[in-house]
Design a protein around this motif. Sequence first.
Motif, short mmCIF file in Angstrom:
data_model
loop_
_atom_site.label_atom_id
_atom_site.label_comp_id
_atom_site.label_asym_id
_atom_site.label_seq_id
_atom_site.Cartn_x
_atom_site.Cartn_y
_atom_site.Cartn_z
N THR A 77 0.85 -1.19 0.00
CA THR A 77 0.00 0.00 0.00
C THR A 77 0.88 1.24 0.00
OG1 THR A 77 -1.89 1.06 1.10
CG2 THR A 77 -0.18 0.16 2.52
N GLY A 78 0.26 2.38 -0.24
CA GLY A 78 0.99 3.65 -0.18
C GLY A 78 2.00 3.85 -1.29
N GLY A 79 1.87 3.11 -2.39
CA GLY A 79 2.78 3.30 -3.51
C GLY A 79 4.13 2.63 -3.33
N LEU A 80 4.27 1.72 -2.38
CA LEU A 80 5.54 1.03 -2.18
C LEU A 80 5.85 0.17 -3.42
CD1 LEU A 80 7.80 0.43 -0.08
CD2 LEU A 80 6.47 -1.58 0.59
N PRO A 81 7.00 0.43 -4.09
CA PRO A 81 7.29 -0.25 -5.37
C PRO A 81 7.89 -1.64 -5.18
CG PRO A 81 9.05 1.29 -4.89
CD PRO A 81 8.04 1.43 -3.77
N TRP A 82 7.22 -2.49 -4.43
CA TRP A 82 7.71 -3.84 -4.18
C TRP A 82 6.79 -4.87 -4.82
CZ3 TRP A 82 9.36 -4.36 1.68
CH2 TRP A 82 10.42 -3.46 1.94
N LYS A 83 7.41 -5.97 -5.25
CA LYS A 83 6.65 -7.15 -5.65
C LYS A 83 6.68 -8.09 -4.46
CE LYS A 83 6.31 -10.81 -9.11
NZ LYS A 83 6.94 -11.43 -10.32
N PHE A 84 5.58 -8.15 -3.74
CA PHE A 84 5.50 -8.89 -2.48
C PHE A 84 4.50 -10.02 -2.65
CE2 PHE A 84 3.51 -8.96 1.92
CZ PHE A 84 4.49 -9.76 2.47
N GLN A 100 6.49 -23.73 8.68
CA GLN A 100 7.19 -22.56 8.16
C GLN A 100 6.69 -22.24 6.76
OE1 GLN A 100 11.65 -21.92 8.39
NE2 GLN A 100 11.47 -22.30 6.21
N ALA A 101 6.37 -20.99 6.53
CA ALA A 101 6.00 -20.51 5.21
C ALA A 101 6.97 -19.39 4.81
CB ALA A 101 4.56 -19.99 5.21
N HIS A 102 7.02 -19.10 3.52
CA HIS A 102 7.94 -18.07 3.04
C HIS A 102 7.19 -17.06 2.17
CE1 HIS A 102 11.88 -19.90 4.13
NE2 HIS A 102 11.13 -20.99 4.17
N TYR A 103 7.55 -15.80 2.36
CA TYR A 103 7.16 -14.72 1.48
C TYR A 103 8.43 -14.17 0.83
CZ TYR A 103 2.43 -14.34 3.51
OH TYR A 103 1.14 -14.56 3.92
N THR A 104 8.28 -13.51 -0.32
CA THR A 104 9.40 -12.81 -0.93
C THR A 104 8.98 -11.38 -1.25
OG1 THR A 104 8.81 -13.53 -3.18
CG2 THR A 104 10.37 -14.90 -1.95
N GLY A 146 16.40 -3.52 -7.10
CA GLY A 146 16.40 -4.86 -7.68
C GLY A 146 16.59 -5.99 -6.70
N GLU A 147 16.76 -5.69 -5.41
CA GLU A 147 17.02 -6.75 -4.43
C GLU A 147 15.74 -7.52 -4.10
OE1 GLU A 147 18.83 -7.30 0.13
OE2 GLU A 147 18.41 -5.30 -0.67
N THR A 148 15.90 -8.84 -3.90
CA THR A 148 14.81 -9.71 -3.47
C THR A 148 15.17 -10.33 -2.13
OG1 THR A 148 14.17 -10.25 -5.76
CG2 THR A 148 13.45 -11.76 -4.03
N LEU A 149 14.22 -10.31 -1.22
CA LEU A 149 14.45 -10.81 0.13
C LEU A 149 13.49 -11.93 0.46
CD1 LEU A 149 16.01 -10.35 2.84
CD2 LEU A 149 14.14 -8.83 3.51
N ASP A 150 14.02 -13.02 1.03
CA ASP A 150 13.18 -14.12 1.50
C ASP A 150 12.73 -13.81 2.93
OD1 ASP A 150 12.12 -16.93 1.48
OD2 ASP A 150 13.56 -17.13 3.11
#
Length: 209
Positions: A77-84, A100-104, A146-150
């Motif tokens: 929300t709020g224009g955050l430019p993330w692919k979540f 355990q589950a994972h989001y990126t 461009g960084e992706t975080l697990d």
Amino acid sequence: MNRETLVDPKTQKSNKVVAGVCAAFFAGMIGMAYAAVPLYAMFCKVTGYGGTTQRVDQYSDRVLDQKVTIRFDANTTGGLPWKFQPVARDMSIRIGETAQAHYTAANMFDKPTYGRATFNVTPELAGAYFNKVECFCFTDTTLKPGETLDMPVVFYVDPDIVNVPELKDVKTITLSYTFFPIEGVKPVAAAPQAGPIKTNDNTDGNLGG
């Protein structure tokens, strides 16, 4: 001929009392307004009201044969430019089983961006029985261009949920996270170590191996 209106001293005293009570009430309402947000947040964390999950420091000591499906939802929300997004959209676990589950999250912008996640559970009443051992919620997170975080989350559903008449027949619980933008540079928190868990690919493993 001018006439002066005489006010009964008792009436004057009564008016002053009423004015004092009104002023005190008004001041009290202002104080309650400032306190409402933290008190409401504390209330939600303790009771699970509004779908707020519980944070715990230990795993469940009971695992039932009854299963429940956990669905994972992700939003920004709020224009955050993330692919979540969640790595898996759902998983089936036994009630009381630690999983355990994972989001990126990936920064799609050409500059560092910063976010923080809030969460909730539906049905809302299930929030009091959805226990998170580890999660990334309320952690200030920085992503480089461009960084992706697990982002792992370790949780279990309290077996006492089957004793709640409104929830005993619940087959699906949805865990939803929403990331919103924040300002400032904060380091990304490292994922803590945890014990044996069930991962979202239905295999057992260890956090941090």
